[in-house]
Design a protein around this motif. Sequence first.
Motif, PDB file in Angstrom:
ATOM      1  N   LEU A 139       8.977  11.925  10.268  1.00 21.98           N
ATOM      2  CA  LEU A 139       9.727  11.330   9.173  1.00 21.98           C
ATOM      3  C   LEU A 139       8.796  10.888   8.041  1.00 21.98           C
ATOM      4  CD1 LEU A 139      12.844  10.789   9.295  1.00 21.98           C
ATOM      5  CD2 LEU A 139      12.180   8.414   9.098  1.00 21.98           C
ATOM      6  N   LEU A 140       9.252  11.049   6.811  1.00 21.65           N
ATOM      7  CA  LEU A 140       8.454  10.636   5.672  1.00 21.65           C
ATOM      8  C   LEU A 140       9.175   9.508   4.959  1.00 21.65           C
ATOM      9  CD1 LEU A 140       7.670  14.206   4.293  1.00 21.65           C
ATOM     10  CD2 LEU A 140       6.352  12.871   5.935  1.00 21.65           C
ATOM     11  N   THR A 164      -0.305  13.187   2.826  1.00 21.88           N
ATOM     12  CA  THR A 164      -0.298  11.869   2.202  1.00 21.88           C
ATOM     13  C   THR A 164       0.270  10.815   3.146  1.00 21.88           C
ATOM     14  OG1 THR A 164       0.153  12.999   0.141  1.00 21.88           O
ATOM     15  CG2 THR A 164       0.442  10.613   0.147  1.00 21.88           C
ATOM     16  N   GLN A 165       1.312  11.207   3.876  1.00 17.30           N
ATOM     17  CA  GLN A 165       2.060  10.226   4.643  1.00 17.30           C
ATOM     18  C   GLN A 165       1.434   9.901   5.993  1.00 17.30           C
ATOM     19  OE1 GLN A 165       5.808   9.218   4.587  1.00 17.30           O
ATOM     20  NE2 GLN A 165       5.601   9.134   2.386  1.00 17.30           N
ATOM     21  N   VAL A 179      -0.867  -1.003  -3.866  1.00 25.30           N
ATOM     22  CA  VAL A 179      -0.397   0.234  -3.262  1.00 25.30           C
ATOM     23  C   VAL A 179      -1.080   0.288  -1.907  1.00 25.30           C
ATOM     24  CG1 VAL A 179      -0.273   2.730  -3.438  1.00 25.30           C
ATOM     25  CG2 VAL A 179      -0.299   1.344  -5.503  1.00 25.30           C
ATOM     26  N   ALA A 180      -0.321   0.467  -0.855  1.00 21.34           N
ATOM     27  CA  ALA A 180      -0.926   0.356   0.476  1.00 21.34           C
ATOM     28  C   ALA A 180      -0.466   1.461   1.417  1.00 21.34           C
ATOM     29  CB  ALA A 180      -0.590  -1.007   1.082  1.00 21.34           C
ATOM     30  N   PHE A 181      -1.383   1.901   2.249  1.00 25.18           N
ATOM     31  CA  PHE A 181      -1.043   2.770   3.377  1.00 25.18           C
ATOM     32  C   PHE A 181      -0.923   1.876   4.595  1.00 25.18           C
ATOM     33  CE2 PHE A 181      -3.463   5.579   0.592  1.00 25.18           C
ATOM     34  CZ  PHE A 181      -2.689   6.730   0.588  1.00 25.18           C
ATOM     35  N   LEU A 182       0.153   2.037   5.312  1.00 26.72           N
ATOM     36  CA  LEU A 182       0.258   1.304   6.568  1.00 26.72           C
ATOM     37  C   LEU A 182       0.081   2.282   7.716  1.00 26.72           C
ATOM     38  CD1 LEU A 182       3.256  -1.194   6.243  1.00 26.72           C
ATOM     39  CD2 LEU A 182       0.850  -1.569   5.767  1.00 26.72           C
ATOM     40  N   GLY A 240       4.323   6.698   6.434  1.00 29.26           N
ATOM     41  CA  GLY A 240       4.436   7.887   7.280  1.00 29.26           C
ATOM     42  C   GLY A 240       4.309   7.629   8.768  1.00 29.26           C
ATOM     43  N   PHE A 241       3.669   6.539   9.146  1.00 29.04           N
ATOM     44  CA  PHE A 241       3.398   6.278  10.574  1.00 29.04           C
ATOM     45  C   PHE A 241       4.653   5.858  11.334  1.00 29.04           C
ATOM     46  CE2 PHE A 241       3.891   1.746  11.356  1.00 29.04           C
ATOM     47  CZ  PHE A 241       4.081   1.298  10.066  1.00 29.04           C
TER      48      PHE A 241
END
Lengths: 264, 428
Positions: free
Chosen positions: B218-219, B373-374, B75-78, B212-213
Amino acid sequence: MLNIVVMIKQVPDSSEVEIDPVKMTLNRTKARNVVNAADLNALEFALRIKDKVGANITVISMGPPMADAAIIECMARGADRGILITDRAFAGADTYPTGLTLAATIAKIGNVDIIFGGDETTDSSTGHVGPGVAEFLGIDQITYAKEVDYEDGYVIATRDLEDGDETVKVHTPVLITVLLNSNIPRHQSLRKKIDAIRKGVESWGINELGLKPDWVGLRGSPTIVRSMKAIKEPEHLHKTVPIDQIDTIIADLVSKNIIKVGGK
Amino acid sequence: MSEFDVIVIGAGPAGSSAAIKLAQGGMNVLLVERGDPPGTKNVSGAVLWGDELSRVVPDWERSAPIERFVTRKEVAFLTERSKIAISYSSQDLMEKKSGKIIVRGKFDQWLARKAKDAGAMLVTGITVDKLVMDDGKVIGVMQDGDVVTSDAVIVAEGANPRVLINSGLRPKLSDHDVALGIKETIKLPENVINERFNVDSKGGYASEFVLGFLEDGLLSGGFLYTNKDTVSLGIVASLDRLRANGMTHSYDIMGKFEEHPFIKNLIKDGIPDEYAAHLVPEGGLASMPELYGNGYLVAGDAAMFTFSNGMVLQGINYAITSGLLAAETILENKTKINKETLSSYVTKLRNSYVLSDLYTFNGIQNVTWSDFTQKTMPKILDSVMMSMFDERGMPKKHLMQVLTAAVKSNGMRYTDLISSGYRMMRKM
């Protein structure tokens, strides 16, 4: 009542077919199997005649056992009967024995007034089979039809030719090959598809048709494929030049013998 | 007398599972599917979690077209320049066969074939228009003006519930009910996938991304699954934000995701094979239609049975289980099908993980689809990580100080972070 036969073929969806770069053959394994698109246009014209004056429509196809799905689909659109012509002996046939086999099927069905087919298939694009069937049966044919109507024993059809349209009126029995996209085929019906699945598709082989093994399949095919070559698309050069230099470019192209002037 | 005992609309995981169970129970079943063959209208990724199918197809994993088994889950956040991931690899994942990576085009066709083998009549290439009611009871389905009758109908038509809407059994979908999913299938040689994703030929990599980035306002989330010799890469974007942000096109977001430095290399030299879009149920309980009525039951995506808590995206297992429970309900009440007897379907769903999970995680979409979160959290995590690892010959700080600085530099207050973080932990 009118007796109509529609000849169809199950083909791999042309948008999903890839060419094997090594063997130079079509890789059909991934592609969905569909009814050849022009055949659906042919079926639609047959159904319109049925709607207008009433008819008994039989869909026939030569192919492997799994091609029964294509025939069921045509019955789900409104055809009354389906016959699959399937036999190992028919394998490897080119357009000549295919025409013969279909003609024998139509002869066996008997008393057929109108025969429809797509003008060509997307997987081989010869356009031979329809005219071949008409010749084997010794009946008239109308090719490249884009409009078809029926009235009192005559088929009135408009042919799309290179130099214009031609409308012809031909007495039955007649064979008609229909151009792709000449109408919008109707959808399949749930009711008709359930009935078609219950009714099933008849299966006829070489014995039922009274053909000899030497006449059909690979043995009966005069075509011999010696080799296949991939055609390399020539490289295109792009160059943008100011409009006042077009003369020099033309002179350059003429001097390199790429284009000619003077209508030679 | 009805023509069929049961008509099942949709030959996806929910519909086909239901049809198998009904046919095994001796019922005369019609399974109607829009796609020809089944699976062609589907876009899903996909990973199938769980083993519910073994209830109707013993040893199904042997004959099903499974691409790979998940051995590495991420699970990753970019963010624009970084990726912060939780990565879990385990031999146990393989041994327990927890996650099965499948290509739905192949899988749905296989499962529908099982329904046909069990005795159901499978009719493909047909879109049912609506349910037919007589005196308040569903007596069959209508297609092209014709009525085909049955004692009961299972609606398993998927994320775009046309039959329910046309029958007046649920309102039209709103932007909150569904998200937009886009998926690209990219061809890569099997050995390249094995090396690039550090898996053996049976093992597989499955990852979810918070994206989110990608675009202001935009999500969206992303996913990447390794099939045998293709990779499924896709995004899920919230429709209301996409609509509000009128200048943004969904394919632009997909393009930006593909171009991310840590995604680009994973799909390098791949050949695009398919590109498709579909709706993804996102609304949870709030978007759910009536799950049963006099003569009909709703299962799978049509019932909005999907689950996403940011760690996993699930739907196929919920579809299979709800399909099986719908079939079970009908089998138990076959002599007296009415609204009252069919209500036991909901009891069964509540007693299973299907409805339990949806109740437990009710409102989770407010967390997963939140700016915190995003957008905010990935930035804070990025700042913290960078300050920890970027050695500049300065005295080191405690983690708490680093975090405080990161929170501040992102324009947040500590209390916001704590309350948002608490909410997130509670909901997840």
